[in-house]
Design an enzyme around this catalytic site. Structure first.
Site, PDB file in Angstrom:
ATOM      1  N   LYS A   1       5.396   6.794 -15.472  1.00  0.00           N
ATOM      2  CA  LYS A   1       4.787   6.703 -16.808  1.00  0.00           C
ATOM      3  C   LYS A   1       4.523   8.089 -17.395  1.00  0.00           C
ATOM      4  O   LYS A   1       4.860   8.354 -18.545  1.00  0.00           O
ATOM      5  CB  LYS A   1       3.488   5.883 -16.769  1.00  0.00           C
ATOM      6  CG  LYS A   1       3.697   4.422 -16.432  1.00  0.00           C
ATOM      7  CD  LYS A   1       2.421   3.617 -16.516  1.00  0.00           C
ATOM      8  CE  LYS A   1       1.312   4.076 -15.627  1.00  0.00           C
ATOM      9  NZ  LYS A   1       1.519   3.884 -14.181  1.00  0.00           N
TER      10      LYS A   1
ATOM     11  N   ARG B   1      -5.937  -2.419 -19.748  1.00  0.00           N
ATOM     12  CA  ARG B   1      -5.878  -2.722 -18.313  1.00  0.00           C
ATOM     13  C   ARG B   1      -5.959  -4.224 -18.034  1.00  0.00           C
ATOM     14  O   ARG B   1      -5.801  -4.645 -16.901  1.00  0.00           O
ATOM     15  CB  ARG B   1      -7.009  -2.015 -17.566  1.00  0.00           C
ATOM     16  CG  ARG B   1      -6.787  -0.547 -17.402  1.00  0.00           C
ATOM     17  CD  ARG B   1      -7.543  -0.038 -16.198  1.00  0.00           C
ATOM     18  NE  ARG B   1      -7.367   1.372 -15.972  1.00  0.00           N
ATOM     19  CZ  ARG B   1      -6.357   1.916 -15.313  1.00  0.00           C
ATOM     20  NH1 ARG B   1      -5.405   1.166 -14.824  1.00  0.00           N
ATOM     21  NH2 ARG B   1      -6.287   3.213 -15.149  1.00  0.00           N
TER      22      ARG B   1
ATOM     23  N   ARG C   1      -0.666  14.597  -2.920  1.00  0.00           N
ATOM     24  CA  ARG C   1      -2.105  14.517  -3.143  1.00  0.00           C
ATOM     25  C   ARG C   1      -2.804  14.236  -1.823  1.00  0.00           C
ATOM     26  O   ARG C   1      -2.340  13.410  -1.033  1.00  0.00           O
ATOM     27  CB  ARG C   1      -2.438  13.403  -4.139  1.00  0.00           C
ATOM     28  CG  ARG C   1      -1.902  13.665  -5.529  1.00  0.00           C
ATOM     29  CD  ARG C   1      -2.317  12.546  -6.461  1.00  0.00           C
ATOM     30  NE  ARG C   1      -1.715  12.723  -7.758  1.00  0.00           N
ATOM     31  CZ  ARG C   1      -1.763  11.821  -8.719  1.00  0.00           C
ATOM     32  NH1 ARG C   1      -2.379  10.669  -8.508  1.00  0.00           N
ATOM     33  NH2 ARG C   1      -1.207  12.051  -9.885  1.00  0.00           N
TER      34      ARG C   1
ATOM     35  N   ARG D   1       3.925  12.827  -3.632  1.00  0.00           N
ATOM     36  CA  ARG D   1       3.261  13.639  -4.660  1.00  0.00           C
ATOM     37  C   ARG D   1       2.409  14.748  -4.064  1.00  0.00           C
ATOM     38  O   ARG D   1       2.005  15.653  -4.776  1.00  0.00           O
ATOM     39  CB  ARG D   1       2.380  12.760  -5.558  1.00  0.00           C
ATOM     40  CG  ARG D   1       3.189  11.775  -6.382  1.00  0.00           C
ATOM     41  CD  ARG D   1       2.394  11.078  -7.432  1.00  0.00           C
ATOM     42  NE  ARG D   1       1.331  10.245  -6.884  1.00  0.00           N
ATOM     43  CZ  ARG D   1       0.710   9.296  -7.558  1.00  0.00           C
ATOM     44  NH1 ARG D   1       1.039   9.053  -8.803  1.00  0.00           N
ATOM     45  NH2 ARG D   1      -0.249   8.593  -7.004  1.00  0.00           N
TER      46      ARG D   1
ATOM     47  N   ARG E   1      -4.148   1.150  -3.732  1.00  0.00           N
ATOM     48  CA  ARG E   1      -3.951   1.462  -5.153  1.00  0.00           C
ATOM     49  C   ARG E   1      -2.856   0.581  -5.757  1.00  0.00           C
ATOM     50  O   ARG E   1      -2.964   0.104  -6.892  1.00  0.00           O
ATOM     51  CB  ARG E   1      -3.580   2.944  -5.290  1.00  0.00           C
ATOM     52  CG  ARG E   1      -4.091   3.563  -6.559  1.00  0.00           C
ATOM     53  CD  ARG E   1      -3.750   5.041  -6.648  1.00  0.00           C
ATOM     54  NE  ARG E   1      -4.718   5.835  -5.927  1.00  0.00           N
ATOM     55  CZ  ARG E   1      -4.459   6.973  -5.317  1.00  0.00           C
ATOM     56  NH1 ARG E   1      -3.239   7.466  -5.323  1.00  0.00           N
ATOM     57  NH2 ARG E   1      -5.406   7.642  -4.693  1.00  0.00           N
TER      58      ARG E   1
END
Length: 188
Positions: A15, A92, A133, A131, A144
């Site tokens: 996104k 959402r 993280r 990623r 998630r």
């Protein structure tokens, strides 16, 4: 001609990458709920302070506060002067989608396209894990993903029913995925 766009999809589906390209090509403001929450809290707006109280307590910000913060952002000058906007992370849930539709209608506008970036879970998990993280452990990534699926799928059905949904296979190279997104948006 407006291009009021919502980007939908699971975390890691692209996104943000697509939003960056849309901003460059179509000169639309990218409205990310995380960014506008932080801005409202920093500016100590009444809604920003309300949101902060929920976030600080570890709770989700209620729809009424979220809707208000988004509505405030949608009437700011950069959005008013642009020929549309990109929403990322909002709505959402279907109740927020109804609120957005109602607010836009009161402004003489509507959502022109909902771009649903879809990729197999295996692709999304691999991207999220890559990623770098610190909190992207396998357990956190799976949690998630489950939360995001519960939020995203009702919205996919909501916008599919409205006829606004464009599903894009986001499992390939970013440039190929964006080429499809750009083609959809160019035809609006």
């Amino acid at each position: 001609m407006s291009r009021n766009i919502i980007l939908l999809g699971l975390p890691g589906v692209g996104k943000g990458t697509n939003a960056d390209s849309i901003v460059k090509d179509f000169k639309l403001p990218h409205i990310s709920t995380g960014d506008i929450f932080r801005a409202a809290m920093l500016a100590h707006t009444s809604l920003g302070d309300k949101a902060k109280s929920f976030i600080d307590a570890g709770n989700l910000v209620p729809d009424a506060v979220t809707n208000g913060i988004v509505n405030e952002r949608l009437v700011q000058d950069d959005v008013a002067k642009a020929s549309g906007f990109i929403l990322d992370g909002y709505p959402r849930n279907p109740a927020q989608a109804d609120s957005l539709a109602s607010f836009l209608s009161s402004q003489g506008q509507k959502i022109d396209a909902v771009v649903y970036l879809q990729a197999p879970e295996s692709v999304v998990i691999k991207r999220m894990m890559g990623r770098g993280r610190l909190d992207d452990t396998p357990e956190v990534v799976m949690h998630r993903l489950e939360v995001a699926k519960k939020e995203t799928m009702p919205l996919v059905k909501y916008y599919e029913k409205n006829g606004d949904l464009f599903t894009v296979d986001a499992s390939g190279e970013a440039s190929i995925v964006y080429s499809t997104v750009k083609d959809i948006l160019s035809k609006l």
